[in-house]
Design an enzyme around this catalytic site. Structure first.
Site, PDB file in Angstrom:
ATOM      1  CG  ASP A  20      -0.712  -8.908   7.400  1.00 52.57           C
ATOM      2  OD1 ASP A  20       0.768  -9.094   7.292  1.00 52.57           O
ATOM      3  OD2 ASP A  20      -1.449  -8.326   6.831  1.00 52.57           O
TER       4      ASP A  20
ATOM      5  CG  HIS B 285      -6.861  -6.148   3.294  1.00 56.68           C
ATOM      6  ND1 HIS B 285      -5.519  -5.029   3.609  1.00 56.68           N
ATOM      7  CD2 HIS B 285      -6.521  -7.053   4.119  1.00 56.68           C
ATOM      8  CE1 HIS B 285      -4.942  -4.728   5.050  1.00 56.68           C
ATOM      9  NE2 HIS B 285      -5.424  -6.200   5.244  1.00 56.68           N
TER      10      HIS B 285
ATOM     11  CD  GLN C 172      -3.507  -8.836   3.898  1.00 58.62           C
ATOM     12  OE1 GLN C 172      -2.029  -8.413   4.067  1.00 58.62           O
ATOM     13  NE2 GLN C 172      -3.526  -8.307   4.913  1.00 58.62           N
TER      14      GLN C 172
ATOM     15  NE  ARG D  47      -4.241  -0.553  15.391  1.00 59.00           N
ATOM     16  CZ  ARG D  47      -4.423  -1.884  14.071  1.00 59.00           C
ATOM     17  NH1 ARG D  47      -4.838  -2.073  13.075  1.00 59.00           N
ATOM     18  NH2 ARG D  47      -3.243  -0.587  13.974  1.00 59.00           N
TER      19      ARG D  47
ATOM     20  CG  ASP E 136      -5.746  -2.446  10.201  1.00 50.95           C
ATOM     21  OD1 ASP E 136      -4.701  -2.287  10.635  1.00 50.95           O
ATOM     22  OD2 ASP E 136      -5.444  -3.315   8.533  1.00 50.95           O
TER      23      ASP E 136
ATOM     24  CD  GLU F 265      -2.003   0.835  10.745  1.00 49.64           C
ATOM     25  OE1 GLU F 265      -1.470   0.959  10.537  1.00 49.64           O
ATOM     26  OE2 GLU F 265      -3.095   0.832  10.063  1.00 49.64           O
TER      27      GLU F 265
ATOM     28  CG  HIS G  36       1.081  -5.359  15.112  1.00 47.03           C
ATOM     29  ND1 HIS G  36       0.309  -4.070  15.787  1.00 47.03           N
ATOM     30  CD2 HIS G  36       0.048  -5.356  14.234  1.00 47.03           C
ATOM     31  CE1 HIS G  36      -0.648  -3.316  14.896  1.00 47.03           C
ATOM     32  NE2 HIS G  36      -0.308  -4.388  14.176  1.00 47.03           N
ATOM     33  CG  ASP G  37       2.320  -3.948  11.979  1.00 44.47           C
ATOM     34  OD1 ASP G  37       2.973  -4.894  11.023  1.00 44.47           O
ATOM     35  OD2 ASP G  37       1.297  -3.084  11.482  1.00 44.47           O
TER      36      ASP G  37
ATOM     37  NE  ARG H 195       5.566  -8.333   9.813  1.00 39.44           N
ATOM     38  CZ  ARG H 195       3.992  -7.648   9.150  1.00 39.44           C
ATOM     39  NH1 ARG H 195       3.154  -6.235   9.008  1.00 39.44           N
ATOM     40  NH2 ARG H 195       3.362  -8.995   7.993  1.00 39.44           N
TER      41      ARG H 195
END
Length: 649
Positions: free
Chosen positions: A129, A172, A240, A270, A272, A314, A383-384, A515
């Site tokens: 991922d 995760h 994950q 960050r 996430d 995030e 990036h997403d 992506r």
């Protein structure tokens, strides 16, 4: 730029009195949140967390102790208007951590003083991922370098006034993390760190209201693990494993990780997927009140262990849920210092697709202001994928249908709408809900790629104008603007990036994940032409540099200011007023149309005599001229004499 303001050699060691003061300031709020999260254990856990935070603080290196003290004296250090960020994959920007260090002169030339490096910590081999399936929170990927290399990188960046941001993946771990391995080997303690179920009864009850994050790649939210003899909650991908934050041991483990990252010299952590940390049956298990309490506890710990370190939420969530991650609740609380302004990003793209700004005005006007000691991270790309988070009620306020407008944006940016200039690629299309997200670099979505492919210089140049228009909105709205690696050079998509992930040595190819199209390698050839304004890269670089320098000369863009959406008198223009009680006022005007337009001259007149456009040194002070906004342009207007339009070298 921020740095250590006292000689490290002369820095006195941290004292018990200092720590006692920090604990007195933070423990009460931590205990209050913990009492709700873990009934009956609030006081006990608060004591344990403060003990761990104090131990981490005592282990801080002298340079970091100095930094803690300097930033405590100037707590608004990150709100200064000269703050500009850069987002990059470590391997794709520098190859290794040492290679990233070699890029510091480039970052300084661009004007960057915040660097968010992604995919640094050791991730699962194979599919991971994009580096967010973490095998080890404490070590970088060996292909990038060692922990000592990471510490040295942080020190080098700090010496040059650049703050380092790294990710803490909260929801995760990978299925190869030491905790997951121990769980499969029979450790009851480690199994309880994860959400596991002996049969499908509870998972099926949750699935009734859970959305699918990646419906194409990973349908469903649970994965069978035969070694455990159980179903594991896997929100994002089957590899994950979701952590169970209702178990306080997860909190204690992650607090230790957080303190470790801070001790490496990470300035911004960050958080996430923070919005996913708590589950509740009958809901979508996102943005639950407990997710905010977890962030508040982490903020309390950092305030004791490493006051120089900020927390970034995030939380790519709907507009109604955004500002809560900055502590804006019915009763204000200290939560995260920073959060992504994804509404500004989405509305910017909607504006240039529609050539109209009314929807952006409605949506942004409805968003509550963040607390004055926090601010947004504003961005155009990351990036997403882009999720088209247009609220139904915002669309309805203009007589639009929310689902149809989101469908329009998805079609427009994949190039399947008349007049479209976007050449994006769909991601994770959900046939059941009709939702579709979009991938592509900014150059791909704003028309540069389409113009070059068609050998149409006029179309290409319109794309070249849209890119600084979108960044001009991100830079001028307030907060810390983030430049996605390659956008400063108008880089396009990675060829075949969706088919193969040409990752680090030893990492096999991944499944199709579109992506990766907008996760290219740094283009050294384009960078070599950045000083030639006749090239696309040079023109975009020059425009980005102008935005950076204009911000330095615009004190009202201090992060603690307030923003007000204005009525511009023309549907294609977004108009906003940024006000700071000490630093003055700037009015922004963004024209999403390919035609020049006049706005209400009162917007200029109210600023008073001597009004100038910080982004256009050649524009005179004539109010009639300043009330005209050229095609696909942004104006930043102010009358304060300490401001000046800045020529860019």
């Amino acid at each position: 730029m921020d740095g250590v303001t006292e000689p490290v050699a002369a820095e006195p060691p941290l004292t018990d009195a200092e720590l006692d003061e920090r604990v007195a300031d933070r423990r009460t709020e931590a205990a209050a949140a913990l009492a709700v999260l873990y009934p009956g254990r609030g006081e006990e856990l608060a004591d344990e967390l403060m003990r761990r935070a104090c131990a981490a603080a005592r282990e801080r290196r002298p340079a970091l102790v100095a930094l803690d003290r300097a930033r405590q004296r100037r707590p608004d250090w990150f709100l200064e208007p000269d703050r500009v960020g850069y987002i990059a994959y470590a391997d794709r920007f520098g190859g290794t951590l040492e290679g990233v260090t070699s890029r510091i002169p480039y970052l300084r030339e661009l004007g960057v003083n915040v660097l968010h490096l992604m995919s640094v910590l050791r991730a699962r081999e194979g599919e991971n991922d994009g580096g967010y399936a973490i095998d080890d929170y404490r070590e970088p990927d060996p292909a990038l370098g060692s922990t000592a290399d990471l510490r040295r990188l942080g020190d080098h960046l700090r010496d040059h006034g650049i703050s380092l941001c790294l990710d803490l993946v909260m929801n995760h771990t990978s299925d190869h993390h030491a905790w997951a391995i121990a769980a499969r080997q029979g450790s009851a303690y480690h199994r309880r760190l994860y959400r596991t179920f002996g049969d499908r009864t509870v998972p099926d009850a949750y699935e009734a209201t859970l959305p699918e994050v990646f419906p194409e790649m990973a349908p469903g939210n649970f994965t069978r693990c035969e070694e455990l003899g159980a179903w594991v909650w896997t929100t994002f991908r089957e590899f994950q494993w979701d952590l169970d934050w209702s178990n306080p041991d997860v909190l204690l483990e992650m607090v230790d990780v957080l303190c470790h990252l801070a001790d490496l010299g990470v300035d911004i952590v960050r958080l996430d997927a923070v919005a996913f940390t708590w589950r509740r049956l009958g809901t979508n298990s996102q943005n639950q009140p407990e997710a905010h309490l977890i962030a508040q506890v982490l903020r309390s710990v950092v305030g004791v262990a490493a006051p120089a370190t900020l927390l970034l939420a995030e939380a790519i969530v709907g507009p109604d849920d955004l500002v809560g991650y900055l502590g804006r609740h019915e009763r204000a609380r200290r939560e995260c210092d920073l959060a992504y302004h994804n509404q500004l990003m989405v509305q910017g793209w909607s504006m240039v697709a529609e050539r109209r700004a009314e929807l952006a005005t409605v949506a942004l006007r409805r968003l509550p202001a963040p607390p004055s000691d926090t601010t947004w991270l504003t961005y155009v790309r990351c990036h997403d994928d882009i999720g088209w988070a247009v609220a139904d009620e915002d669309a309805a306020a203009l007589g639009l249908d929310g689902p149809r407008h989101r469908e329009f944006l998805a079609a427009f940016y994949r190039g399947d709408f008349p007049g479209s200039f976007g050449r994006g690629t769909p991601f994770s299309t959900n046939d059941r809900t009709g939702d579709e997200r979009t991938c592509g670099m900014t150059a791909t979505l704003c028309g540069i790629t389409a113009g070059e492919a068609a050998h149409d210089p006029a179309a290409r140049d319109l794309g070249v104008a849209r890119l600084p228009l979108l960044y001009g909105l991100a830079f001028g709205f307030g907060g810390i603007p983030m430049i996605y690696m390659g956008d400063e050079l108008a880089q396009g998509d990675l060829d075949d990036g969706a088919e193969r992930h040409p990752g680090r040595p030893g990492h096999p190819a991944t499944v199709r994940d579109t992506r990766w199209l907008h996760r290219p390698w740094f283009d050294a050839h384009a960078a070599a032409t950045r000083h030639d304004p006749t090239t696309v890269s040079g023109a975009v670089w020059h425009g980005m540099r102008r935005l950076v320098e204009a911000r330095r000369n615009c004190p009202p863009l201090h992060g603690s200011g307030t923003v007000e959406l204005l009525a511009p008198g023309h549907p294609s223009v977004l108009a906003w007023r940024r006000v700071h009680e000490r630093f003055g006022t700037v009015v922004g005007l963004a024209n999403a149309s390919e035609l020049g337009v006049d706005v209400d001259r009162a917007l200029v007149d109210e600023l008073g005599p001597g009004t100038v456009d910080l982004l256009d040194p050649d524009a005179g002070p004539d109010p009639d001229g300043l009330a005209y906004v050229p095609p696909l342009r942004v104006r930043w207007l102010t009358a304060d004499r300490c401001f000046r339009a800045v020529p860019v070298p």
